[in-house]
Design an enzyme around this catalytic site. Structure first.
Site, PDB file in Angstrom:
ATOM      1  N   ARG A  64       3.774   8.837  -6.583  1.00  0.00           N
ATOM      2  CA  ARG A  64       4.281  10.164  -6.330  1.00  0.00           C
ATOM      3  C   ARG A  64       5.613  10.114  -7.443  1.00  0.00           C
ATOM      4  O   ARG A  64       5.987  11.517  -7.821  1.00  0.00           O
ATOM      5  CB  ARG A  64       4.910  10.544  -4.572  1.00  0.00           C
ATOM      6  CG  ARG A  64       3.478  10.842  -4.083  1.00  0.00           C
ATOM      7  CD  ARG A  64       3.860  11.428  -2.567  1.00  0.00           C
ATOM      8  NE  ARG A  64       4.132  10.121  -1.931  1.00  0.00           N
ATOM      9  CZ  ARG A  64       3.892   9.150  -0.873  1.00  0.00           C
ATOM     10  NH1 ARG A  64       2.387   9.219  -0.820  1.00  0.00           N
ATOM     11  NH2 ARG A  64       4.680   8.257  -0.665  1.00  0.00           N
TER      12      ARG A  64
ATOM     13  N   ASP B 114       2.533   1.322  -3.128  1.00  0.00           N
ATOM     14  CA  ASP B 114       1.888   2.541  -4.819  1.00  0.00           C
ATOM     15  C   ASP B 114       1.986   3.728  -4.810  1.00  0.00           C
ATOM     16  O   ASP B 114       1.566   4.184  -5.607  1.00  0.00           O
ATOM     17  CB  ASP B 114       0.825   1.246  -4.848  1.00  0.00           C
ATOM     18  CG  ASP B 114      -0.225   2.066  -3.510  1.00  0.00           C
ATOM     19  OD1 ASP B 114       0.483   2.251  -3.258  1.00  0.00           O
ATOM     20  OD2 ASP B 114      -0.911   0.570  -3.991  1.00  0.00           O
ATOM     21  N   GLY B 115       2.001   3.695  -3.464  1.00  0.00           N
ATOM     22  CA  GLY B 115       1.785   5.705  -3.048  1.00  0.00           C
ATOM     23  C   GLY B 115       3.129   6.349  -3.086  1.00  0.00           C
ATOM     24  O   GLY B 115       3.138   7.563  -3.945  1.00  0.00           O
TER      25      GLY B 115
ATOM     26  N   SER C 186      -3.407   9.326  -9.732  1.00  0.00           N
ATOM     27  CA  SER C 186      -4.602   9.348 -10.264  1.00  0.00           C
ATOM     28  C   SER C 186      -5.533   9.034  -9.178  1.00  0.00           C
ATOM     29  O   SER C 186      -5.232   8.246  -8.273  1.00  0.00           O
ATOM     30  CB  SER C 186      -5.069   7.889 -11.258  1.00  0.00           C
ATOM     31  OG  SER C 186      -4.495   6.727 -10.765  1.00  0.00           O
TER      32      SER C 186
ATOM     33  N   ASP D  88       0.927  -1.111   0.608  1.00  0.00           N
ATOM     34  CA  ASP D  88       0.000   0.051  -0.578  1.00  0.00           C
ATOM     35  C   ASP D  88       0.981   0.526   0.226  1.00  0.00           C
ATOM     36  O   ASP D  88       0.114   2.329  -0.800  1.00  0.00           O
ATOM     37  CB  ASP D  88      -1.237   0.198   1.093  1.00  0.00           C
ATOM     38  CG  ASP D  88      -2.241   0.568   1.227  1.00  0.00           C
ATOM     39  OD1 ASP D  88      -1.894   2.130  -0.154  1.00  0.00           O
ATOM     40  OD2 ASP D  88      -2.519   1.566   2.148  1.00  0.00           O
TER      41      ASP D  88
ATOM     42  N   ASP E 173      -7.071   1.504  -4.638  1.00  0.00           N
ATOM     43  CA  ASP E 173      -6.127   1.791  -3.257  1.00  0.00           C
ATOM     44  C   ASP E 173      -7.283   1.802  -1.938  1.00  0.00           C
ATOM     45  O   ASP E 173      -6.714   0.586  -0.955  1.00  0.00           O
ATOM     46  CB  ASP E 173      -4.771   2.700  -2.836  1.00  0.00           C
ATOM     47  CG  ASP E 173      -4.267   2.617  -1.174  1.00  0.00           C
ATOM     48  OD1 ASP E 173      -3.360   1.521  -1.815  1.00  0.00           O
ATOM     49  OD2 ASP E 173      -4.072   3.668  -1.400  1.00  0.00           O
TER      50      ASP E 173
ATOM     51  N   ASP F 130      -7.733  -2.348   0.487  1.00  0.00           N
ATOM     52  CA  ASP F 130      -7.774  -1.711   1.700  1.00  0.00           C
ATOM     53  C   ASP F 130      -8.666  -2.412   2.559  1.00  0.00           C
ATOM     54  O   ASP F 130      -9.038  -2.861   3.599  1.00  0.00           O
ATOM     55  CB  ASP F 130      -7.210  -0.834   2.161  1.00  0.00           C
ATOM     56  CG  ASP F 130      -6.013   0.121   1.769  1.00  0.00           C
ATOM     57  OD1 ASP F 130      -5.288  -1.097   1.339  1.00  0.00           O
ATOM     58  OD2 ASP F 130      -5.407   0.788   1.901  1.00  0.00           O
TER      59      ASP F 130
END
Length: 227
Positions: free
Chosen positions: A63, A58-59, A69, A55, A76, A80
Site C-alpha cells: 500500500r 508486506d501488506g 499485485s 505478513d 502471501d 501463509d
C-alpha cells in the site's frame, strides 16, 4: 522481438516489488525454521512467528509504495497456508488424536482455496471483498483489520504454544491443554485467549467454505440456464 523485449523488464519489476521481496524472505525464514524445528524449538518458534509477522509488513509495503499485485497476493496466501500446514502436520505427529490437526489443515486449505476460486468466478479483485455476504461474522472478519489480526495471531500462537509445551511424541491433546489451562499462569492466560480467537477463526473458515461453495454452485446454475 522488440515487443517481447519490452515485456521482460515489466515482469521482472513485479517480481522485484518490495512487498514481494518481503514474501521471499518469509519463505526463506520458514524453510530455515522447519529445518531446525526439532533440534531447537525456541529458534523455530521465533523464526516462524517473525515470518508470520512479516505478513503485515508486506501488506503495508504494497500500500505504501503502490505495489499491490496479484502475484504478491497469491504468494502471501500460499506462504501463509503452507507454513501453517507444515506446523499442523508436525503437531499431528506429536499429539493424539492426530486427526484433529489433519482436519484443521484440510479445513484451512479447502476454505481458502474455495474462497480464492469463488472470487475469480465472481469477478472480484480481492478475496477479502465479502460485503455482499449474509454472515455478519464473515463481514466483520474481513472488514475489521484488528479483529482479523486477533483471530489469525491466536491460531499461530496456539499452535506454537502446543509445539513448545510438548514433551514427547505421544501426547494426549486434551490432557495437555487442560493441564496447561489449570496452572493459572501467564501461559495459561495466553493459551485461553488464543483458544478463543482460534475457535472464532475455525467458525469463519466453515462459513467461508460454505459461502464460497454456494458461489460456485450458483455459477454452475446460471451457466446452465444461459441460452
Amino acid at each position: 522481438m522488440m515487443a517481447s523485449n519490452k515485456q521482460r523488464p515489466a515482469k521482472l519489476s513485479v517480481y522485484l516489488y518490495i512487498p514481494n521481496i518481503v514474501g521471499y524472505m518469509r519463505v526463506v525464514l520458514n524453510c530455515f525454521a522447519f529445518a531446525v524445528c526439532f533440534s531447537n524449538k525456541t529458534l523455530f518458534s521465533l523464526l516462524y512467528f517473525f515470518s508470520f509477522c512479516c505478513d503485515s509488513v508486506d501488506g503495508w509495503c504494497a500500500r505504501k509504495f503502490n505495489q499491490v499485485s496479484t502475484f504478491g497476493a497469491v504468494l502471501d496466501m500460499v506462504t501463509d497456508r503452507v507454513s501453517t500446514a507444515c506446523l499442523l502436520v508436525i503437531l499431528s505427529q506429536i499429539y493424539r488424536p492426530s486427526l484433529v490437526f489433519l482436519s484443521l489443515l484440510a479445513l484451512d486449505i479447502a476454505s481458502h482455496w474455495l474462497q480464492m476460486y469463488s472470487t475469480f468466478l465472481s469477478g472480484k479483485t480481492s478475496h477479502k471483498d465479502v460485503k455482499d455476504s449474509t454472515s455478519w461474522l464473515f463481514r466483520l472478519y474481513y472488514g475489521n483489520r484488528m479483529f482479523m489480526g486477533y483471530c489469525c495471531v491466536s491460531c499461530e500462537i496456539l499452535y506454537i504454544i502446543l509445539f513448545l509445551i510438548s514433551k514427547n511424541h505421544t501426547e494426549n491433546l486434551m490432557s495437555v491443554v487442560v493441564e496447561s489451562l489449570t496452572q493459572f499462569s501467564p501461559l495459561s492466560l495466553l493459551l485461553a485467549l488464543s483458544i478463543f480467537g482460534w475457535s472464532i477463526k475455525q467458525i469463519i473458515n466453515v462459513i467461508q467454505m460454505k459461502t464460497a461453495a454456494d458461489v460456485c454452485v450458483l455459477y454452475d446454475i446460471d451457466k446452465q440456464h444461459k441460452p
